[in-house]
Every structure is written in C-alpha cells, then in structure tokens.
Design an enzyme around this catalytic site. Structure first.
Site, short mmCIF file in Angstrom:
data_model
loop_
_atom_site.label_atom_id
_atom_site.label_comp_id
_atom_site.label_asym_id
_atom_site.label_seq_id
_atom_site.Cartn_x
_atom_site.Cartn_y
_atom_site.Cartn_z
N HIS A 7 23.62 -14.16 29.76
CA HIS A 7 24.31 -14.91 28.70
C HIS A 7 25.13 -16.04 29.29
O HIS A 7 25.41 -16.07 30.49
CB HIS A 7 25.21 -14.01 27.84
CG HIS A 7 26.34 -13.35 28.58
ND1 HIS A 7 26.21 -12.11 29.17
CD2 HIS A 7 27.62 -13.75 28.83
CE1 HIS A 7 27.37 -11.77 29.74
NE2 HIS A 7 28.23 -12.75 29.56
N HIS A 79 31.82 -19.03 31.39
CA HIS A 79 31.08 -18.47 32.53
C HIS A 79 29.60 -18.31 32.19
O HIS A 79 29.22 -18.37 31.03
CB HIS A 79 31.68 -17.14 33.00
CG HIS A 79 31.61 -16.00 32.02
ND1 HIS A 79 32.60 -15.72 31.13
CD2 HIS A 79 30.66 -15.06 31.80
CE1 HIS A 79 32.29 -14.66 30.40
NE2 HIS A 79 31.10 -14.24 30.78
N GLU A 130 29.38 -14.39 36.40
CA GLU A 130 29.42 -12.94 36.16
C GLU A 130 28.08 -12.39 36.60
O GLU A 130 27.03 -12.98 36.33
CB GLU A 130 29.63 -12.67 34.66
CG GLU A 130 29.67 -11.20 34.30
CD GLU A 130 29.89 -10.97 32.80
OE1 GLU A 130 29.74 -11.90 32.00
OE2 GLU A 130 30.22 -9.82 32.45
#
Ligand code: CO
Length: 134
Positions: A7, A79, A130
C-alpha cells in the site's frame, strides 16, 4: 528481498473529506473508517486492483502522523509499504547494510494483522518505508 507494493499511505487532516474525494470524485471503492488506537490513526482503505491506498487521520494526542500533518497541513504521502517473505531476515540484512530501523527493531503488528517494520526515510531516498511480512 522486496515483493509486491502492499500500500501507499496518505496522511490527511480530514478523513471524511478525503474519503469522499476518493469515493465521489475519483470513483474508487473505499472501506468504512477503522480506528486503530494502538497505531494512533483512523484508517480508510481505498481498494485498487493491484494495491491499495490507506488514508490516515490522527487518532489521539500522540499520533505518529501529527508532526507530519503539522508540516503538511493539507496532507501528503506518508509512506510506502513493500511486502517481504521473511521480515526478520529482511531486518537483519538491512541492519548489516547500515540501514536504520525505526523503534526498537522488533516487528510490530500492523494494520493488516501482520508483522511490520519502518525504515528511516534518510536511508531510502527521503521516503518512509514500511515492510510487511507477506
Ligand atoms: Co502502512
């Protein structure tokens, strides 16, 4: 080491407004908002064919995205999240390479119930990264 893009997260000051923009203006499929108190955010998932966008709004006084929104009052890309097969092996490889892992270096349970780690943006072209175990 890197797998799929899981994502992209966008921090927003007004989750309802941002959700409506994605739903009505962009014609996207969006989920209901979900509060994640342990992460200090409320999240809406924008479901795309090949990945998803997460709209993040601060939740509570110590939200980890509060400082970002103070610097980016209208919101912004916060992010990117990449999948890895083995998060501990990925962490050890990155540490050996000199990359900085945020926090204590132990994976936490992320928004999808899987172990995640965050990497210092200064080590990755100015982008907070991430990693999520796939
Ligand atoms: Co994320």
């Amino acid at each position: 080491m890197l797998g799929r893009l899981n994502h992209i997260a966008i921090a927003v000051p007004d989750l309802a407004a941002a959700t409506e923009t994605y739903r009505a203006t962009l014609g996207a499929s969006v989920t209901a908002p979900r509060a994640l108190p342990e992460h200090g955010v409320t999240v809406v998932f924008v479901e795309l064919g090949n990945t998803k966008v997460e709209l993040l709004e601060p939740l509570g006084p110590d939200s980890p995205i509060a400082a970002f929104l103070a610097k980016n009052p209208s919101g912004g890309m916060h992010h990117v999240c990449y999948e890895v097969d083995d998060i501990l092996a990925a962490r050890d490889r990155l540490k050996t390479a000199g990359a900085r892992i945020l926090g204590d270096g132990d994976p936490k349970t992320g928004a999808h119930g899987k172990p995640v780690l965050f990497l210092h943006p200064k080590d990755f072209a100015g982008t907070l990264v991430e990693l999520e175990q796939s």
